[in-house]
Write a protein that holds these residues in place. Structure first.
Motif, PDB file in Angstrom:
ATOM      1  N   LEU A  87       0.839  -1.196   0.000  1.00 39.34           N
ATOM      2  CA  LEU A  87       0.000   0.000   0.000  1.00 39.34           C
ATOM      3  C   LEU A  87       0.876   1.249   0.000  1.00 39.34           C
ATOM      4  CD1 LEU A  87      -2.754  -0.916   2.607  1.00 39.34           C
ATOM      5  CD2 LEU A  87      -3.088  -0.556   0.167  1.00 39.34           C
ATOM      6  N   PRO A  88       0.341   2.367  -0.476  1.00 36.30           N
ATOM      7  CA  PRO A  88       1.098   3.616  -0.397  1.00 36.30           C
ATOM      8  C   PRO A  88       1.447   3.932   1.056  1.00 36.30           C
ATOM      9  CG  PRO A  88      -0.878   3.894  -1.721  1.00 36.30           C
ATOM     10  CD  PRO A  88      -0.957   2.547  -1.096  1.00 36.30           C
ATOM     11  N   GLY A  89       2.541   4.646   1.251  1.00 33.05           N
ATOM     12  CA  GLY A  89       3.007   4.955   2.604  1.00 33.05           C
ATOM     13  C   GLY A  89       1.969   5.643   3.470  1.00 33.05           C
ATOM     14  N   SER A  90       1.170   6.526   2.888  1.00 30.22           N
ATOM     15  CA  SER A  90       0.176   7.263   3.663  1.00 30.22           C
ATOM     16  C   SER A  90      -0.992   6.398   4.087  1.00 30.22           C
ATOM     17  CB  SER A  90      -0.343   8.460   2.852  1.00 30.22           C
ATOM     18  OG  SER A  90      -0.993   8.005   1.672  1.00 30.22           O
ATOM     19  N   MET A  91      -1.121   5.183   3.534  1.00 36.23           N
ATOM     20  CA  MET A  91      -2.251   4.318   3.866  1.00 36.23           C
ATOM     21  C   MET A  91      -1.868   3.165   4.770  1.00 36.23           C
ATOM     22  SD  MET A  91      -4.651   4.067   0.635  1.00 36.23           S
ATOM     23  CE  MET A  91      -5.804   5.402   0.405  1.00 36.23           C
ATOM     24  N   LYS A  92      -0.612   3.072   5.081  1.00 33.00           N
ATOM     25  CA  LYS A  92      -0.176   1.985   5.957  1.00 33.00           C
ATOM     26  C   LYS A  92      -0.616   2.289   7.378  1.00 33.00           C
ATOM     27  CE  LYS A  92       3.715   0.721   3.118  1.00 33.00           C
ATOM     28  NZ  LYS A  92       5.144   0.766   2.955  1.00 33.00           N
ATOM     29  N   GLY A  93      -1.181   1.308   8.003  1.00 38.56           N
ATOM     30  CA  GLY A  93      -1.726   1.504   9.347  1.00 38.56           C
ATOM     31  C   GLY A  93      -0.736   1.222  10.367  1.00 38.56           C
TER      32      GLY A  93
END
Length: 93
Positions: A87-93
Protein backbone atom coordinates in the motif's frame (compact mmCIF):
# COMPACT_ATOMS: atom_id res chain seq x y z
CA UNK A 1 11.39 15.78 0.09
CA UNK A 2 8.92 13.21 -1.21
CA UNK A 3 10.36 10.14 -2.90
CA UNK A 4 9.29 9.00 -6.37
CA UNK A 5 6.88 6.40 -4.97
CA UNK A 6 5.16 9.00 -2.82
CA UNK A 7 4.95 11.45 -5.71
CA UNK A 8 3.62 8.73 -8.02
CA UNK A 9 0.97 7.81 -5.48
CA UNK A 10 -0.08 11.44 -5.03
CA UNK A 11 -0.49 11.87 -8.78
CA UNK A 12 -2.42 8.60 -9.10
CA UNK A 13 -4.67 9.36 -6.12
CA UNK A 14 -5.31 12.90 -7.32
CA UNK A 15 -6.25 11.71 -10.80
CA UNK A 16 -8.54 9.04 -9.37
CA UNK A 17 -10.25 11.52 -7.05
CA UNK A 18 -10.70 14.01 -9.91
CA UNK A 19 -12.20 11.36 -12.21
CA UNK A 20 -14.42 10.04 -9.42
CA UNK A 21 -15.64 13.55 -8.64
CA UNK A 22 -16.40 14.27 -12.29
CA UNK A 23 -18.46 11.09 -12.69
CA UNK A 24 -20.16 11.64 -9.33
CA UNK A 25 -21.24 15.17 -10.21
CA UNK A 26 -22.82 13.95 -13.45
CA UNK A 27 -24.56 11.07 -11.67
CA UNK A 28 -25.79 13.23 -8.77
CA UNK A 29 -27.13 15.86 -11.18
CA UNK A 30 -28.96 13.19 -13.18
CA UNK A 31 -30.40 11.63 -10.02
CA UNK A 32 -31.53 15.07 -8.80
CA UNK A 33 -33.31 15.74 -12.09
CA UNK A 34 -35.03 12.35 -12.02
CA UNK A 35 -36.12 12.58 -8.39
CA UNK A 36 -37.22 16.23 -8.29
CA UNK A 37 -38.15 16.82 -11.91
CA UNK A 38 -36.07 20.04 -11.90
CA UNK A 39 -32.56 21.14 -12.62
CA UNK A 40 -30.34 21.37 -9.52
CA UNK A 41 -29.75 24.89 -8.24
CA UNK A 42 -26.82 26.54 -9.99
CA UNK A 43 -26.26 28.93 -7.10
CA UNK A 44 -27.64 27.48 -3.84
CA UNK A 45 -26.40 30.57 -1.95
CA UNK A 46 -28.89 32.78 -3.80
CA UNK A 47 -31.91 33.93 -1.75
CA UNK A 48 -34.02 33.13 -4.83
CA UNK A 49 -33.42 29.41 -4.26
CA UNK A 50 -35.69 27.85 -1.61
CA UNK A 51 -33.75 27.12 1.57
CA UNK A 52 -34.91 23.48 1.66
CA UNK A 53 -33.77 22.98 -1.93
CA UNK A 54 -30.40 24.64 -1.26
CA UNK A 55 -29.79 22.53 1.85
CA UNK A 56 -30.92 19.35 0.09
CA UNK A 57 -28.59 20.00 -2.83
CA UNK A 58 -25.66 20.82 -0.53
CA UNK A 59 -26.14 17.64 1.50
CA UNK A 60 -26.60 15.37 -1.51
CA UNK A 61 -23.67 16.89 -3.36
CA UNK A 62 -21.37 16.92 -0.34
CA UNK A 63 -22.02 13.33 0.65
CA UNK A 64 -21.97 12.12 -2.95
CA UNK A 65 -18.70 13.82 -3.82
CA UNK A 66 -16.94 12.65 -0.67
CA UNK A 67 -18.18 9.10 -1.19
CA UNK A 68 -16.92 9.17 -4.79
CA UNK A 69 -13.52 10.49 -3.65
CA UNK A 70 -13.28 7.79 -0.99
CA UNK A 71 -14.17 4.97 -3.37
CA UNK A 72 -11.86 6.25 -6.12
CA UNK A 73 -8.92 6.62 -3.73
CA UNK A 74 -9.49 3.14 -2.30
CA UNK A 75 -9.63 1.65 -5.80
CA UNK A 76 -6.43 3.49 -6.74
CA UNK A 77 -4.71 2.20 -3.58
CA UNK A 78 -5.73 -1.33 -4.47
CA UNK A 79 -4.24 -0.95 -7.95
CA UNK A 80 -1.12 0.65 -6.48
CA UNK A 81 -0.68 -2.30 -4.14
CA UNK A 82 -1.12 -4.72 -7.05
CA UNK A 83 1.63 -2.97 -8.98
CA UNK A 84 4.08 -2.32 -6.17
CA UNK A 85 3.31 -5.10 -3.73
CA UNK A 86 2.41 -2.74 -0.90
CA UNK A 87 0.00 0.00 0.00
CA UNK A 88 1.10 3.62 -0.40
CA UNK A 89 3.01 4.95 2.60
CA UNK A 90 0.18 7.26 3.66
CA UNK A 91 -2.25 4.32 3.87
CA UNK A 92 -0.18 1.98 5.96
CA UNK A 93 -1.73 1.50 9.35
Amino acid sequence: MADKGDLGWRVMAGAAAFAGGFVAKKAITLAWKKSTGKEPPTNPESPEVALTEAIGWAVVMGVGMELARLLATRAAAKQWAKGTGELPGSMKG
